[in-house]
Design an enzyme around this catalytic site. Structure first.
Site: not given
Lengths: 242, 242
Positions: A10-11
């Site tokens: 993810d981020s």
């Protein structure tokens, strides 16, 4: 073909090439040995990650990655009924989604080293301060993620790794061993400071080393400049690049 | 297949994924759009780089890079008769070697955006201080690189780019526009500080943008998380990933 190491997540993976980032540090370690391939998708949970598998890791590839980090859970652990509810994935589904991801990667290549990384701990106070900085008085009163709930996701992630015989990194536990982890490792209660990135880098490098993928021990693609004879350069290249 | 942008060069490219590095910053800009592929070889000059071309850029590839930076000259410009003589390449050969590199890349793919980057300026005092820090009194008394000679290499590089109709970045000139460039941009009189890396990053990003390769305008591989309907995620993926 140079070996590929994919970092999928993810981020916290997507942002890992910012200054001091763990992905960039890995790319630096492996600069003449392997490519670190960035596949980070901010905001994604494991449910949405499943839609990417065939696109990012096509079956039947002639040169599948030699290793992959799978680093999800920070969004899955967003609480139901709070402001980030859209991203929430129930705990058992999280574990099963991770299992499907691993299964797909191993179908791509049974030899692929797959490393599961748990979400980092949550600094709830830091999350609140971040929300207030964005939305002022309109910020949520209740946290959208708690450290306790994220810890349950981390446990399931490590549990699955044990079941499947894979190495894992319990970032949630590891970071909390250091006093002041809340501000030292997390910039907004969730994402990583350069020091937090250094913890991930160090752990990933350790696991890769233990699995026999250490950068210094990988074969060099081309000769070091000191091995090149200025008067007969071809010799060094014939040895390694033919 | 995701587009690839190869950064090809010497140590200033190889080290570009260190903290604050220009390669990592590009990888961050293009994180969901293109892969920045690191092909930096410390100590290499253009003569030795020629031996790598078929290995790194095979002809007939189904998916050749969309762009490449070619960033050599700092070693070619090492002076004959001084301590780094091994790396020296005469000025006219440097230009012809660069021409061969460009020719090969264009043979790989006529559509490839090839950007030539000149070596950075040399801070002779910084090089001396660096040599003394390594070798003490045994350090060379005469510089192994001078700013003036490196400037001639930079001029030839830009000249070739003009002849071939390619974009170029005259880093040698650009950096010297800033007062105090010697210590601000160079860590040991030759390699880049984070501020020096930022200059390269800014210039490469500008040239890529002008050539229509700007990251924000490139198509996104997969949906942004805000475009995913929590109740019907498949919809967003069918649009973009099928």
């Amino acid at each position: 073909m140079r070996p590929q190491i994919v970092i999928f997540g993810d981020s916290i993976t997507e942002q890992s090439f910012r200054s001091g980032g763990w992905g960039a540090a890995l790319a630096d370690n492996y600069s003449r040995k392997a490519d670190i391939v960035l596949r980070g998708y901010g905001g994604y949970n494991t449910r949405w990650a499943l839609f990417l598998l065939h696109h990012l890791f096509p079956l039947g590839s002639a040169a599948p990655p030699v290793a992959a980090t799978v680093f999800f859970g920070a969004n899955d652990a967003a609480l139901s009924g709070r402001t980030s509810e859209r991203q929430h994935v129930p705990i058992e589904e999280y574990k099963e989604n991770l299992r499907k991801i691993v299964h797909h990667l191993k179908e791509c290549s049974p030899a692929m080293l797959v490393v599961l990384i748990t979400p980092p701990p949550i600094d709830e106070e830091g999350r609140m301060a971040y929300a207030r900085s964005l939305y002022g008085d309109k910020a949520m009163e209740l946290p959208e993620r708690t450290n306790e709930v994220t810890g349950v996701y981390a446990t399931r992630c490590v549990e699955l790794a044990k079941e499947l015989g894979l190495p894992s990194i319990n970032l949630w536990s590891k970071m909390q061993e250091t006093e002041g982890w809340q501000k030292k490792f997390l910039s907004d209660g969730l994402h990583l400071t350069p020091e937090g990135n250094a913890v991930v880098h160090q752990e990933v490098a350790r696991v890769f080393n233990e699995a026999g993928l250490s950068a210094p021990e990988m074969p060099s693609e081309v000769p070091h400049h000191s091995e090149i004879d200025g008067k007969d350069p071809q010799k060094a290249f014939q040895l390694q690049c033919s």
